[in-house]
Design an enzyme around this catalytic site. Structure first.
Site, PDB file in Angstrom:
ATOM      1  N   THR A  40      -5.525  81.200 -19.317  1.00 22.84           N
ATOM      2  CA  THR A  40      -4.960  79.378 -19.150  1.00 22.84           C
ATOM      3  C   THR A  40      -6.798  78.644 -18.727  1.00 22.84           C
ATOM      4  O   THR A  40      -6.713  79.530 -18.248  1.00 22.84           O
ATOM      5  CB  THR A  40      -3.368  78.709 -17.998  1.00 22.84           C
ATOM      6  N   ARG A  85       9.607  79.488 -24.311  1.00 25.01           N
ATOM      7  CA  ARG A  85       9.527  78.504 -23.460  1.00 25.01           C
ATOM      8  C   ARG A  85       8.634  77.830 -22.898  1.00 25.01           C
ATOM      9  O   ARG A  85       7.583  78.033 -23.735  1.00 25.01           O
ATOM     10  CB  ARG A  85       9.496  79.700 -22.500  1.00 25.01           C
ATOM     11  N   VAL A  86       8.962  76.344 -22.393  1.00 25.53           N
ATOM     12  CA  VAL A  86       8.090  75.863 -22.066  1.00 25.53           C
ATOM     13  C   VAL A  86       6.828  75.275 -20.838  1.00 25.53           C
ATOM     14  O   VAL A  86       8.044  75.587 -19.625  1.00 25.53           O
ATOM     15  CB  VAL A  86       9.143  73.958 -22.303  1.00 25.53           C
ATOM     16  N   GLY A  93      -1.553  79.514 -13.597  1.00 25.41           N
ATOM     17  CA  GLY A  93      -0.654  80.103 -12.836  1.00 25.41           C
ATOM     18  C   GLY A  93       0.654  79.629 -13.326  1.00 25.41           C
ATOM     19  O   GLY A  93       0.486  79.601 -14.039  1.00 25.41           O
ATOM     20  N   GLY A 127       3.893  78.288 -14.478  1.00 24.27           N
ATOM     21  CA  GLY A 127       4.591  76.997 -15.293  1.00 24.27           C
ATOM     22  C   GLY A 127       5.894  76.591 -14.038  1.00 24.27           C
ATOM     23  O   GLY A 127       5.917  75.676 -13.951  1.00 24.27           O
TER      24      GLY A 127
HETATM   25  N1  ASP Z   1       0.593  78.357 -16.375  1.00 26.82           N
HETATM   26  C1  ASP Z   1       0.990  78.849 -17.661  1.00 26.82           C
HETATM   27  C2  ASP Z   1       2.271  79.349 -17.997  1.00 26.82           C
HETATM   28  O1  ASP Z   1       2.967  79.330 -17.109  1.00 26.82           O
HETATM   29  C3  ASP Z   1       0.348  80.443 -17.624  1.00 26.82           C
HETATM   30  C4  ASP Z   1      -0.738  80.514 -16.974  1.00 26.82           C
HETATM   31  O2  ASP Z   1      -1.617  79.179 -16.289  1.00 26.82           O
HETATM   32  O3  ASP Z   1      -0.968  80.785 -16.248  1.00 26.82           O
HETATM   33  O4  ASP Z   1       2.350  79.158 -19.452  1.00 26.82           O
END
Ligand code: ASP
Length: 282
Positions: free
Chosen positions: A150, A178-179, A200, A202
């Site tokens: 991300t 999924r959100v 990380g 979500g």
């Molecule tokens: N936060 C993002 C999610 O949960 C994924 C990520 O940041 O790696 O979709």
């Protein structure tokens, strides 16, 4: 200005660490003059677009596939001075989701999702684009969620405005639709006092309302470094997996994580520091 390319572990892949370090440095160095010549908004959008276009990251080109084999991307932007948040959730087949979040910032209704978001993009003349790369297709076939990636940008300009931007392809192989946190105020938030972009898991970030909570505490007078320390301690107690980049109106930059590694690069107006090394530029 501080940017990130997600959390993960690259211990087994030293070459990839170098690539990510070099890429983040390059994009930061390219975007910093835009911050100086224009403003935080222009620089944040520009830098997010660069990160989305790089297939190494899980945003825009190179986004991960959901369980049904479709890529759905989410991105958000927050202008701290205007106190204005806009976001697109689970959009398909566009090259730069951050551009859709930017377009939405001019609308009355600033957050849209799914099919209607796709329709909105087409109506605005945004061209069809397939963001799936062979690497992500392979990861999907192996049911692997792959490395994270991300992306996020937080910038403070000379007028004192703070802007936060975050863009993601999600976790990979997740429930279709999924959100994540990235297009919510839990994952991306800014006011006149501080701004934050998270990465990380979500669900963990949303459970804690990380970005909006850290920024509110700074608004209430707590120093940024203390608020970040506090939220990370709480996250660690829950065994939550997250990382964040933050800055305040004084130009203090904070980086925080509860797992592995956070791939960040920061420019404090004198030097660039990344997760990998510290290098000074004039
Ligand atoms: N936060 C993002 C999610 O949960 C994924 C990520 O940041 O790696 O979709």
């Amino acid at each position: 200005m501080v940017i990130h390319g997600g959390v993960g572990s690259l211990e087994g892949d030293p070459q990839r660490r170098i690539t990510v370090h070099e890429t983040l440095t390059l994009f930061l160095m390219e975007s910093y003059p835009i911050l100086c010549d224009y403003d935080a908004w222009t620089a944040a959008v520009h830098c997010t677009r660069l990160l989305e276009d790089d297939p190494n990251f899980n945003a825009g080109t190179g986004s991960k596939l959901q369980k049904d084999g479709q890529v759905r991307m989410s991105a958000s932007l927050m202008d701290g001075r205007k106190n204005s948040f806009s976001a697109v959730i689970n959009i398909e087949n566009v090259r730069n989701p951050i551009e859709i979040a930017e377009k939405l910032s001019h609308e009355k209704h600033k957050v849209i999702a799914g099919d209607e978001a796709n329709e909105y993009a087409r109506k605005k003349g945004v061209k069809y684009f397939d963001p799936i790369t062979p690497q992500r297709r392979r990861e999907y076939e192996e049911k692997s969620t792959g490395q994270s990636g991300t992306v996020g940008v937080v910038a403070l300009d000379k007028a004192g405005n703070i802007v936060a931007a975050t863009s993601t392809g999600g976790m990979g192989y997740e429930l279709p639709g999924r959100v994540s946190d990235s297009a919510t105020v839990a994952g991306n938030y800014a006011t006149k006092k501080a701004g934050l972009s998270c990465t990380g898991i979500g669900e963990h970030i949303v459970d804690m309302g990380v970005a909006v909570r850290v920024v509110s505490q700074v608004e209430n007078g707590m120093p940024l470094n203390e608020t970040v320390k506090k939220i990370l301690k709480e996250a660690a107690q829950f065994r939550y997996k997250l990382g964040l980049v933050a800055l305040d109106y004084l130009g203090n930059i904070e980086i925080g994580k509860t797992i592995d590694e956070l791939f960040y690069a920061k420019h404090d107006s004198k030097s660039v520091t990344t997760f990998y090394s510290c290098q000074a530029f004039d």
